[in-house]
Design a protein around this motif. Structure first.
Motif, PDB file in Angstrom:
ATOM      1  N   ALA A  37      -9.068   3.388  79.956  1.00  0.00           N
ATOM      2  CA  ALA A  37      -9.258   2.196  80.953  1.00  0.00           C
ATOM      3  C   ALA A  37      -7.970   2.374  82.351  1.00  0.00           C
ATOM      4  CB  ALA A  37      -8.677   0.704  80.201  1.00  0.00           C
ATOM      5  N   ALA A  38      -7.075   2.607  82.156  1.00  0.00           N
ATOM      6  CA  ALA A  38      -6.098   2.696  83.191  1.00  0.00           C
ATOM      7  C   ALA A  38      -6.538   3.562  84.104  1.00  0.00           C
ATOM      8  CB  ALA A  38      -4.773   2.943  82.826  1.00  0.00           C
ATOM      9  N   VAL A  39      -6.699   4.855  84.099  1.00  0.00           N
ATOM     10  CA  VAL A  39      -7.248   6.049  84.746  1.00  0.00           C
ATOM     11  C   VAL A  39      -8.547   5.648  85.566  1.00  0.00           C
ATOM     12  CG1 VAL A  39      -5.823   7.727  83.843  1.00  0.00           C
ATOM     13  CG2 VAL A  39      -8.139   7.701  83.123  1.00  0.00           C
ATOM     14  N   PHE A  40      -9.384   5.137  84.673  1.00  0.00           N
ATOM     15  CA  PHE A  40     -10.951   4.616  85.383  1.00  0.00           C
ATOM     16  C   PHE A  40     -10.532   3.426  86.449  1.00  0.00           C
ATOM     17  CE2 PHE A  40     -15.415   3.290  84.332  1.00  0.00           C
ATOM     18  CZ  PHE A  40     -15.747   3.833  85.781  1.00  0.00           C
ATOM     19  N   LEU A  41      -9.725   2.686  86.077  1.00  0.00           N
ATOM     20  CA  LEU A  41      -9.183   1.564  87.162  1.00  0.00           C
ATOM     21  C   LEU A  41      -8.635   2.081  88.318  1.00  0.00           C
ATOM     22  CD1 LEU A  41      -7.822  -1.873  85.989  1.00  0.00           C
ATOM     23  CD2 LEU A  41      -7.030  -0.796  87.954  1.00  0.00           C
ATOM     24  N   VAL A  42      -7.849   2.917  88.284  1.00  0.00           N
ATOM     25  CA  VAL A  42      -7.110   3.497  89.416  1.00  0.00           C
ATOM     26  C   VAL A  42      -8.129   4.514  90.266  1.00  0.00           C
ATOM     27  CG1 VAL A  42      -5.421   5.398  90.356  1.00  0.00           C
ATOM     28  CG2 VAL A  42      -4.968   3.993  88.275  1.00  0.00           C
ATOM     29  N   ALA A  43      -9.340   5.008  89.583  1.00  0.00           N
ATOM     30  CA  ALA A  43     -10.202   5.569  90.219  1.00  0.00           C
ATOM     31  C   ALA A  43     -11.007   4.883  91.180  1.00  0.00           C
ATOM     32  CB  ALA A  43     -11.511   6.351  89.148  1.00  0.00           C
ATOM     33  N   ALA A  44     -11.510   3.491  90.396  1.00  0.00           N
ATOM     34  CA  ALA A  44     -12.240   2.559  91.019  1.00  0.00           C
ATOM     35  C   ALA A  44     -11.400   2.181  92.453  1.00  0.00           C
ATOM     36  CB  ALA A  44     -12.482   1.282  90.411  1.00  0.00           C
ATOM     37  N   ALA A  54     -25.848  -5.569  98.370  1.00  0.00           N
ATOM     38  CA  ALA A  54     -24.837  -5.645  99.025  1.00  0.00           C
ATOM     39  C   ALA A  54     -24.404  -4.062  99.335  1.00  0.00           C
ATOM     40  CB  ALA A  54     -23.612  -6.406  97.899  1.00  0.00           C
ATOM     41  N   GLY A  55     -25.329  -3.274  99.065  1.00  0.00           N
ATOM     42  CA  GLY A  55     -24.860  -1.737  99.448  1.00  0.00           C
ATOM     43  C   GLY A  55     -24.390  -1.192  98.311  1.00  0.00           C
ATOM     44  N   PRO A  56     -23.915   0.330  98.566  1.00  0.00           N
ATOM     45  CA  PRO A  56     -23.316   1.072  97.722  1.00  0.00           C
ATOM     46  C   PRO A  56     -21.989   0.720  97.723  1.00  0.00           C
ATOM     47  CG  PRO A  56     -24.362   2.420  99.132  1.00  0.00           C
ATOM     48  CD  PRO A  56     -24.779   0.995  99.391  1.00  0.00           C
ATOM     49  N   GLY A  57     -21.408   0.216  98.604  1.00  0.00           N
ATOM     50  CA  GLY A  57     -19.792  -0.019  98.612  1.00  0.00           C
ATOM     51  C   GLY A  57     -19.347  -1.173  97.871  1.00  0.00           C
ATOM     52  N   SER A  58     -20.501  -1.806  97.372  1.00  0.00           N
ATOM     53  CA  SER A  58     -19.981  -2.947  96.241  1.00  0.00           C
ATOM     54  C   SER A  58     -19.722  -2.329  94.937  1.00  0.00           C
ATOM     55  CB  SER A  58     -20.927  -4.013  96.162  1.00  0.00           C
ATOM     56  OG  SER A  58     -22.420  -3.372  95.627  1.00  0.00           O
ATOM     57  N   PHE A  59     -20.118  -1.415  94.859  1.00  0.00           N
ATOM     58  CA  PHE A  59     -19.965  -0.741  93.297  1.00  0.00           C
ATOM     59  C   PHE A  59     -18.527  -0.410  92.835  1.00  0.00           C
ATOM     60  CE2 PHE A  59     -24.010   1.971  94.234  1.00  0.00           C
ATOM     61  CZ  PHE A  59     -24.909   0.664  93.795  1.00  0.00           C
ATOM     62  N   PRO A  60     -17.363   0.039  93.440  1.00  0.00           N
ATOM     63  CA  PRO A  60     -16.206   0.239  93.063  1.00  0.00           C
ATOM     64  C   PRO A  60     -15.475  -1.166  92.751  1.00  0.00           C
ATOM     65  CG  PRO A  60     -16.197   1.053  95.104  1.00  0.00           C
ATOM     66  CD  PRO A  60     -17.980   0.970  94.815  1.00  0.00           C
ATOM     67  N   TRP A  61     -15.723  -2.034  93.801  1.00  0.00           N
ATOM     68  CA  TRP A  61     -15.401  -3.438  93.354  1.00  0.00           C
ATOM     69  C   TRP A  61     -15.591  -4.053  92.127  1.00  0.00           C
ATOM     70  CZ3 TRP A  61     -11.379  -4.729  96.173  1.00  0.00           C
ATOM     71  CH2 TRP A  61     -11.184  -4.392  97.592  1.00  0.00           C
ATOM     72  N   THR A  62     -16.998  -3.709  91.856  1.00  0.00           N
ATOM     73  CA  THR A  62     -17.571  -4.166  90.701  1.00  0.00           C
ATOM     74  C   THR A  62     -16.839  -3.387  89.331  1.00  0.00           C
ATOM     75  OG1 THR A  62     -19.694  -4.700  91.603  1.00  0.00           O
ATOM     76  CG2 THR A  62     -19.704  -4.620  89.215  1.00  0.00           C
ATOM     77  N   VAL A  63     -16.616  -2.418  89.646  1.00  0.00           N
ATOM     78  CA  VAL A  63     -15.845  -1.599  88.457  1.00  0.00           C
ATOM     79  C   VAL A  63     -14.653  -2.181  88.376  1.00  0.00           C
ATOM     80  CG1 VAL A  63     -14.961   0.677  87.721  1.00  0.00           C
ATOM     81  CG2 VAL A  63     -17.152   0.315  88.876  1.00  0.00           C
ATOM     82  N   LEU A  64     -13.787  -2.530  89.715  1.00  0.00           N
ATOM     83  CA  LEU A  64     -12.455  -2.993  89.306  1.00  0.00           C
ATOM     84  C   LEU A  64     -12.617  -4.437  88.522  1.00  0.00           C
ATOM     85  CD1 LEU A  64     -10.718  -2.311  92.895  1.00  0.00           C
ATOM     86  CD2 LEU A  64      -9.925  -1.691  90.416  1.00  0.00           C
ATOM     87  N   ALA A  65     -13.478  -5.188  88.653  1.00  0.00           N
ATOM     88  CA  ALA A  65     -13.614  -6.442  88.271  1.00  0.00           C
ATOM     89  C   ALA A  65     -13.824  -6.334  86.868  1.00  0.00           C
ATOM     90  CB  ALA A  65     -14.653  -7.391  88.854  1.00  0.00           C
ATOM     91  N   LEU A 101     -20.782  -1.142  81.042  1.00  0.00           N
ATOM     92  CA  LEU A 101     -21.341  -1.623  82.552  1.00  0.00           C
ATOM     93  C   LEU A 101     -20.480  -0.974  83.754  1.00  0.00           C
ATOM     94  CD1 LEU A 101     -23.062  -3.609  83.443  1.00  0.00           C
ATOM     95  CD2 LEU A 101     -21.300  -5.645  83.015  1.00  0.00           C
ATOM     96  N   ALA A 102     -19.357  -0.983  83.558  1.00  0.00           N
ATOM     97  CA  ALA A 102     -18.858  -0.705  84.636  1.00  0.00           C
ATOM     98  C   ALA A 102     -19.163   0.902  85.363  1.00  0.00           C
ATOM     99  CB  ALA A 102     -16.956  -0.501  84.576  1.00  0.00           C
ATOM    100  N   HIS A 103     -19.187   1.791  83.987  1.00  0.00           N
ATOM    101  CA  HIS A 103     -19.683   3.080  84.327  1.00  0.00           C
ATOM    102  C   HIS A 103     -20.850   3.094  84.807  1.00  0.00           C
ATOM    103  CE1 HIS A 103     -20.308   7.544  83.823  1.00  0.00           C
ATOM    104  NE2 HIS A 103     -21.243   7.097  83.142  1.00  0.00           N
ATOM    105  N   ASN A 104     -21.851   2.553  84.138  1.00  0.00           N
ATOM    106  CA  ASN A 104     -23.156   2.742  84.655  1.00  0.00           C
ATOM    107  C   ASN A 104     -23.549   1.960  86.017  1.00  0.00           C
ATOM    108  OD1 ASN A 104     -24.051   3.924  82.360  1.00  0.00           O
ATOM    109  ND2 ASN A 104     -26.221   3.068  82.467  1.00  0.00           N
ATOM    110  N   VAL A 105     -22.912   1.121  86.452  1.00  0.00           N
ATOM    111  CA  VAL A 105     -23.077   0.430  87.871  1.00  0.00           C
ATOM    112  C   VAL A 105     -22.939   1.421  88.924  1.00  0.00           C
ATOM    113  CG1 VAL A 105     -21.979  -0.957  89.463  1.00  0.00           C
ATOM    114  CG2 VAL A 105     -22.848  -1.985  87.380  1.00  0.00           C
ATOM    115  N   LEU A 106     -21.874   2.073  88.492  1.00  0.00           N
ATOM    116  CA  LEU A 106     -21.299   3.310  89.636  1.00  0.00           C
ATOM    117  C   LEU A 106     -22.271   4.470  89.282  1.00  0.00           C
ATOM    118  CD1 LEU A 106     -19.779   4.231  92.023  1.00  0.00           C
ATOM    119  CD2 LEU A 106     -18.023   4.862  90.296  1.00  0.00           C
TER     120      LEU A 106
END
Length: 421
Positions: free
Chosen positions: A309-316, A385-396, A253-258
């Motif tokens: 998981a950790a490196v993707f979290l840092v990327a977000a 909310a615009g594309p700026g919401s994508f990385p915050w969603t990935v983090l969550a 889900l996180a990957h595909n949102v972005l």
């Protein structure tokens, strides 16, 4: 799996008999028809990897040509993005029933039917100007992908000696990051040079060539009769299966949102013209990741999953920085690729260890259902909310992924596992 991807899994052709209680611990041995010696048969494994490549390419290519495809179909980008969603929905919803309905089919016949379906669906997409017709054939391709993902791991396990099963799975799953690193950027480039329709036509032609390779190279195996009363969801009762499926759902889900709306995200960062380069960097990092994973997965499954998981979290976290341009986007995309490239092999291996062949259709269903949810949710976020919401969603989404992997120390992502004989 679904890109989006990865998406993915195997048909239970050699699953335990129906009379085995579902709470039994699955056997760790490789299937009886596995290769007895240490050499991996590369041609059939690479043919299967190419089938994974085509499944991901067919699914994710619209993300690389989304603005052009939207104009060609006379719809908005959000609607065009649902061509990914319908593919993933079809894969997720049909994985279990198709697994049951085709249980008695010869395995190679089933894979060939799926690959030919890719060819037909891509050809129709190349020719159609009707949005609904395009969506119907995208859904048909999604059903074919359910078959491919359900077969790959089982074939890899049968072709490999026990001590190299993880490496064989990694080879078959290499098609996923290669589709990202080569297929999608090349498709994006060709879409600009030749047009998106010619690009889909080329994918259709390659799919037909792949069908010939599979017919010549991949060994056949019989199907099996599904016993009456054998529960489709019985693998959920096996220790470790639910944690693996939770991690699959949240990560995908996180990957595909972005990923689905990466073009819109890059445009908002002033990098709309660098879309093909960014996708290339993502794919190359994914290839590096799967190479490392293939070498280590048989011994370091837990550590690799935590690192993924950790490196993707840092990327977000990097992508949440306001106004960050190329100086932040490219390092973040490298980390994203390093995390994402490994995940299909890691989760396929984890679910096979926890639930055997019975759990593979559940992984297919979970992976592709949440790819579909990601595409739909990304469209809602883009509009609301615009594309700026994508990385915050990935983090969550990734914080609970990391917590579950760390916590599933006994089952799911164990600290140690019995060495295969």
């Amino acid at each position: 799996m679904s890109t989006s991807q990865m998406p993915q899994p195997e048909r239970p052709t050699d699953a335990p008999p129906a009379h085995v209680p579902p709470t039994d611990t699955p056997r760790r041995e490789a299937p009886a028809d596995a290769q007895p010696r240490g050499k991996l048969p590369l041609s059939p494994l690479l043919a299967l990897a190419t089938a994974a490549f085509m499944a991901i390419l067919t699914e994710a290519l619209p993300a690389g040509v989304l603005p052009e495809m939207a104009r060609g179909l006379s719809v908005g980008e959000s609607a065009a993005g649902q061509t990914l969603t319908v593919y993933a929905i079809a894969t997720g919803l049909t994985a279990l029933p198709v697994t049951a309905a085709t249980a008695a089919w010869r395995r190679k016949r089933l894979v060939l039917a799926a690959v030919v379906t890719f060819a037909v669906a891509n050809a129709v997409t190349a020719l159609s100007s009707d949005y609904l017709l395009t969506m119907v054939f995208r859904a048909a391709a999604g059903v074919a992908a359910a078959v491919v993902w359900a077969e790959l791991v089982g074939y890899a396990r049968r072709l490999a000696p026990a001590r190299l099963v993880g490496r064989a799975i990694a080879i078959t799953m290499a098609g996923v990051p290669l589709a990202l690193s080569l297929g999608i950027p090349l498709g994006t480039l060709l879409g600009g040079l030749l047009g998106w329709r010619a690009t889909f036509a080329l994918v259709a032609a390659v799919s037909l060539g792949l069908a010939g390779w599979i017919a010549v190279s991949v060994p056949d195996h019989p199907g099996r009769r599904r016993e009456a009363g054998e529960p489709l969801l019985g693998a959920l009762r096996l220790p470790g299966v639910v944690p693996v499926l939770f991690v699959t759902a949240s990560y995908v889900l996180a990957h595909n949102v972005l990923y689905t709306y990466v073009a819109a995200f890059l445009e908002a960062r002033g990098m709309g013209g660098a879309r093909d380069t960014v996708l290339l960097v993502l794919g190359v990092a994914s290839v590096v990741s799967i190479a490392v994973t293939g070498a280590l997965v048989d011994r370091r499954l837990r550590a690799l999953t935590i690192a993924s998981a950790a490196v993707f979290l840092v990327a977000a976290a990097l992508l949440t920085a306001p106004g960050g341009g190329a100086a932040l986007v490219y390092p973040a995309v490298v980390l994203w690729g390093l995390g994402w490239g490994a995940v299909s092999t890691l989760l396929q291996t984890a679910v096979a260890q926890a639930g055997g062949d019975r759990a593979q259709p559940l992984l297919v269903t979970t992976w592709n259902s949440f790819m579909a949810v990601g595409g739909a949710a990304g469209g809602v976020l883009l509009d609301a909310a615009g594309p700026g919401s994508f990385p915050w969603t990935v983090l969550a989404l990734l914080v609970p992924v990391l917590l579950v992997v760390v916590g599933a120390r006994t089952h799911g992502f164990p600290a140690a596992r019995a060495r295969e004989q």
